[in-house]
Design an enzyme around this catalytic site. Structure first.
Site, PDB file in Angstrom:
ATOM      1  NE  ARG A 192      19.145  -5.914  47.102  1.00  0.00           N
ATOM      2  CZ  ARG A 192      19.406  -6.569  45.973  1.00  0.00           C
ATOM      3  NH1 ARG A 192      19.651  -7.874  45.998  1.00  0.00           N
ATOM      4  NH2 ARG A 192      19.448  -5.926  44.818  1.00  0.00           N
ATOM      5  NE  ARG A 203      20.130 -13.023  46.150  1.00  0.00           N
ATOM      6  CZ  ARG A 203      20.054 -12.274  45.055  1.00  0.00           C
ATOM      7  NH1 ARG A 203      19.179 -11.277  44.995  1.00  0.00           N
ATOM      8  NH2 ARG A 203      20.834 -12.507  44.024  1.00  0.00           N
ATOM      9  CE  LYS A 217      17.382 -13.519  40.842  1.00  0.00           C
ATOM     10  NZ  LYS A 217      17.263 -12.094  40.501  1.00  0.00           N
ATOM     11  CE  LYS A 275      14.741 -12.721  43.991  1.00  0.00           C
ATOM     12  NZ  LYS A 275      14.231 -11.698  43.038  1.00  0.00           N
ATOM     13  CB  CYS A 317      13.547  -2.207  38.452  1.00  0.00           C
ATOM     14  SG  CYS A 317      14.132  -1.753  36.802  1.00  0.00           S
ATOM     15  CB  CYS A 339      20.765  -1.397  37.727  1.00  0.00           C
ATOM     16  SG  CYS A 339      20.632  -3.174  37.398  1.00  0.00           S
ATOM     17  CB  CYS A 367      17.124  -5.399  31.925  1.00  0.00           C
ATOM     18  SG  CYS A 367      17.250  -6.257  33.507  1.00  0.00           S
ATOM     19  CB  CYS A 417      14.151  -6.220  39.797  1.00  0.00           C
ATOM     20  SG  CYS A 417      15.728  -7.066  39.551  1.00  0.00           S
TER      21      CYS A 417
END
Length: 563
Positions: free
Chosen positions: A74, A143, A208, A210, A429, A435, A474, A478
């Site tokens: 990514r 990110r 993470k 953002k 997603c 994934c 899930c 995302c």
């Protein structure tokens, strides 16, 4: 006596990684197809996840073979802006080393799937050759910083862009490990106590982090789903300042009711000159107080919820040495993506393309990847990726846009206005087969499901209503399903929890409506609710607003009555 808390396994790995070096360089010399778990965690900071083809797991296991390992890589593309030549580099790499597709993410960047271990270094070098990095694409750090993708022009927008890029530089990891390992940089002799990360320290952030920018009034970037949401206020050609909101995040764990999504809350207003220092101070509060023991509670949203905004403000002010100004009130007038023809300054014209679920690929009937390659080579547009997984081709003339539209049609590609709103506003997603977190299908089933809804809405006379539907495989969220008017969240194979009631502006979370609905029953389950919306809505009332006004309990009663 209370038992002493133990740091999570990932925290130990980060601490022992020597500022993200781990033993990656040594592992690259080994004749193996995959990395150890310790290196897998460190590699996330370098912009990649180790995955395998889950469609093949059972067969390979029966045959006594190892999994079909590969890497998802990514990039970090601040604000999603790149040149045609940079685009073409990703296109080339996806064919040369990947699975012949490119994926636009909800954070305005590209993912390449199917990269074998032996090809990682060549792939990263080629990405860096066009002045793009993958450092910061993943991992427990800030990110890719996103923003409204609209191709606005003028001094105000230039200044916001400059502030965004300055913030990117200020919060980027400073370790030399990335260049050492992937770009043959000079190896730095590491000694005990050496500090390479003045902001992050040796263990980086607990989770993470953002950050998103928006222009006041336009929430196309869903900024309140971020740890820090930054709203730019205009004063003529100048930036009057920024309102910051903090503590947003989508992820949850389905089996743990203590985990849930949050929207960022208004926090402060800052002058442009204060933006970087205030953001860094917020980040250091999360660095020092965020949960490093249970990763499912490690996002800053839980720290804000536990300690409160007043505590967080005091802690931030102490680090800054001055008091923060209260946030400004904000009115949102739009949140839809910037699709179709967009008139620019002078004779400029831009073209926003709907890319279904962000996947750029060729099929037997739709040659999207090939025609985009031809367009990039011929017209050299500036490319803007959006947080809704779409793409804007910028800085063209009206004549060029006419030609591009003809080329798209010839390749079997529909223009944005040729889709019904329920399709062009949808997102899913990646999930299966790559994934590792996916427990239900998402991208692969969403096209059929969304068209089933399209037919149902047409049957109800609602085909032109902008109802937002999003799906994830899930509970991590995302594709931001928790701020969709209708959210489908994978709960187990073939079954989804259904959430209703967010608003189009992206300022209200939805609520759980029904659990574990089979994929083939999603439309029939919601058909009575959609029919009630058609019959009972007030003037100008969106579907999510209707669900909240009536109440989900009342809507569930109607399902029982219908059945």
């Amino acid at each position: 006596m209370e038992k002493e808390k133990k740091l999570s396994k990932v925290e130990t790995i980060k601490q022992e990684s020597r500022f993200l070096r781990g033993t990656i360089a040594e592992a690259l010399q080994e004749d193996s197809t995959h990395f150890s778990e310790e290196n897998v965690q460190v590699l996330k900071f370098h912009g990649m996840y180790q995955q395998d083809d889950r469609d093949l797991r059972r067969q390979l296991k029966q045959e006594g073979k190892e999994r079909a390992y590969s890497m998802m890589i990514r990039a970090r593309i601040p604000g999603g802006i790149l040149s045609a030549d940079q685009y073409l580099q990703f296109d080339k790499l996806s064919d040369q080393y990947g699975n012949q597709t490119m994926r636009i993410t909800t954070r305005q960047t590209f993912q390449l799937h199917g990269i074998l271990k032996k090809n990682i270094k060549a792939t990263l070098k080629a990405i860096n050759d066009v002045l793009i990095t993958t450092l910061g694409g993943c991992g427990d750090q800030v990110r890719n910083i996103v923003s409204c993708a609209a191709p606005h022009e003028g001094p105000f927008y230039d200044k916001v862009r400059a502030d965004l890029l300055a913030l990117v530089d200020a919060v980027s990891a400073k370790t030399n490990a990335y260049h050492e390992i992937w770009l043959d940089g000079e190896k730095v002799e590491f000694s005990e106590g050496q500090t390479e990360e003045p902001l992050y320290g040796e263990t980086y952030l607990p989770r993470k982090f953002k950050i998103a920018f928006a222009y006041e009034g336009d929430n196309c970037a869903d900024i309140f789903s971020n740890d820090i949401a930054i709203v730019a206020h205009r004063d003529g050609d100048d930036v009057a300042g920024y309102t910051l909101a903090i503590g947003g995040g989508m992820g949850r764990t389905a089996a743990d009711k203590n985990t849930r999504p949050f929207l960022a809350q208004p926090f402060c207003f800052v002058e442009p000159s204060q933006l970087i220092d205030v953001c860094k101070a917020i980040i250091t509060v999360q660095r020092d107080y965020g949960n490093r023991y249970e990763r499912k509670f490690a996002r800053m949203k839980y720290l804000v919820a536990e300690r409160g905004l007043d505590w967080f403000r005091e802690e931030t002010q102490t680090r800054l040495g001055y008091d923060l100004t209260p946030p400004r009130d904000i009115v949102w007038t739009s949140s839809h993506d910037h699709l179709g023809r967009i008139e620019g300054h002078g004779d400029k014209v831009h073209l926003g393309l709907f890319i279904e679920n962000g996947r750029i690929k060729d099929t037997e009937t739709v040659k999207l990847k090939s025609v985009l390659r031809e367009i990039m080579q011929t017209y050299q547009p500036t490319v803007r990726l959006t947080t809704q997984q779409n793409m804007i081709l910028c800085d063209l003339t009206a004549e060029q846009v006419d030609e591009i539209e003809a080329k798209l049609h010839a390749a079997g590609v529909l223009l944005a206005d040729e889709y019904r709103p329920v399709v062009s506003y949808s997102m899913a997603c990646v999930s299966m087969p790559t994934c590792g977190l996916g427990i239900a299908e998402s991208e692969r089933v969403m096209p059929q499901i969304i068209r089933d809804f399209e037919r149902a809405l047409k049957d109800l006379g609602l085909q032109d209503d902008p109802i937002i539907i999003r799906m994830t495989g899930c509970a991590n969220g995302c594709a931001r399903p928790y701020i969709a008017e209708i959210g489908f969240v994978g709960r187990t194979i073939g079954k989804y929890d259904v959430f209703l009631g967010a608003n189009i502006a992206g300022t209200r979370l939805n609520q759980l409506f029904k659990e574990q609905v089979p994929a083939e029953e999603l439309v029939s389950t919601l058909y009575p609710v959609l029919r009630a919306y058609r019959d009972e809505r007030q003037d100008g009332e969106g579907f999510g607003d209707y669900c909240v006004r009536v109440g989900l309990d009342k809507l569930q009663e109607r399902l029982v009555t219908v059945s």
